[in-house]
Enzyme design. Structure first.
Site, PDB file in Angstrom:
ATOM      1  N   PHE A  14       0.796  -1.110  -0.103  1.00 18.57           N
ATOM      2  CA  PHE A  14      -0.010   0.054   0.101  1.00 18.57           C
ATOM      3  C   PHE A  14       0.974   1.203  -0.089  1.00 18.57           C
ATOM      4  CE2 PHE A  14      -3.684  -2.305   2.606  1.00 18.57           C
ATOM      5  CZ  PHE A  14      -4.345  -2.606   1.349  1.00 18.57           C
ATOM      6  N   GLU A  15       1.842   1.254   0.923  1.00 22.43           N
ATOM      7  CA  GLU A  15       2.589   2.446   1.116  1.00 22.43           C
ATOM      8  C   GLU A  15       3.855   2.582  -0.018  1.00 22.43           C
ATOM      9  OE1 GLU A  15       2.329   4.928   3.319  1.00 22.43           O
ATOM     10  OE2 GLU A  15       0.555   3.880   4.198  1.00 22.43           O
ATOM     11  N   GLY A  16       4.175   1.550  -0.467  1.00 26.09           N
ATOM     12  CA  GLY A  16       5.029   1.656  -1.717  1.00 26.09           C
ATOM     13  C   GLY A  16       6.372   2.195  -1.127  1.00 26.09           C
TER      14      GLY A  16
END
Length: 164
Positions: A14-16
Site C-alpha cells: 500500500f505504502e510503496g
C-alpha cells in the site's frame, strides 16, 4: 496482538517505496520521485514505506530493506496503539491487520474518532450518513476533499482483509 508479517507485507504494498539499486532513497510523497541528496527536502519528504522524514533525521545515503522494515514497524506502533486503545471487541488477525492499516493511513486521532470504530465496537450502531461499516470504511478515500483512486483501492482491499 501485533500486526502479522502478512499485515506488514500488505502495508508495504500500500505504502510503496522508491529504490535506486538495493537502497531505499528519499522521495517526494506527492510525486513519488526521488529527491537529490544535495537539494533541500520538500514538505512530505519520505523514505522507506511511507516514513515522513522528521527534522534532524538524515537519510541522504539511503537505507537498506531491513532498515526500511524496521522503521515501518516502529511507525506502525502508533497505529497499533490506536487500535488497542479504541477497539473493545475481540478481533481476528486479519481484522486487526486491516484496522492497523487504516489507522496508519488516516492517523490515530482520525481513527479514534471514526465511525468505523463505532461500528466495529457495536454491532447495533447505526449512522445515517454511513449506513454500514463498509460505507464508513470506504469513505476514507479522499485527499484534499477529492476522491483518490489509490485510496479507494486501498480501502476496498483493507475491507476485504477485514472480512476475510
Amino acid at each position: 496482538m501485533k500486526i502479522s508479517n502478512n499485515g506488514i507485507n500488505i502495508l508495504k504494498r500500500f505504502e510503496g517505496s522508491v529504490k535506486i539499486g538495493d537502497k531505499h532513497v528519499v522521495y517526494d510523497d506527492k510525486t513519488g520521485k526521488p529527491v537529490n541528496s544535495d537539494e533541500e527536502l520538500p514538505m512530505g519528504a519520505t523514505i522507506g514505506y511511507g516514513h515522513l522524514i522528521k527534522s534532524g533525521e538524515d537519510f541522504k545515503n539511503g537505507i537498506t530493506e531491513r532498515q526500511a522494515t524496521e522503521i515501518l514497524r516502529s511507525d506502525i506502533s502508533t497505529a497499533e496503539r490506536a487500535v488497542k486503545d479504541n477497539i473493545k471487541v475481540s478481533l481476528s488477525q486479519n481484522q486487526y491487520d486491516a484496522l492497523v492499516s487504516l489507522a496508519y493511513n488516516i492517523g490515530a486521532k482520525n481513527f479514534a474518532d471514526s465511525t468505523v470504530v463505532k461500528y466495529v465496537n457495536d454491532s447495533n450502531y447505526h449512522n445515517s450518513k454511513y449506513p454500514t461499516l463498509e460505507s464508513a470504511w470506504k469513505a476514507w478515500n479522499k485527499s484534499g476533499g477529492r476522491e483518490m483512486p489509490g485510496l479507494s483501492n486501498r480501502r476496498h482491499q483493507e475491507f476485504s482483509l477485514f472480512n476475510n
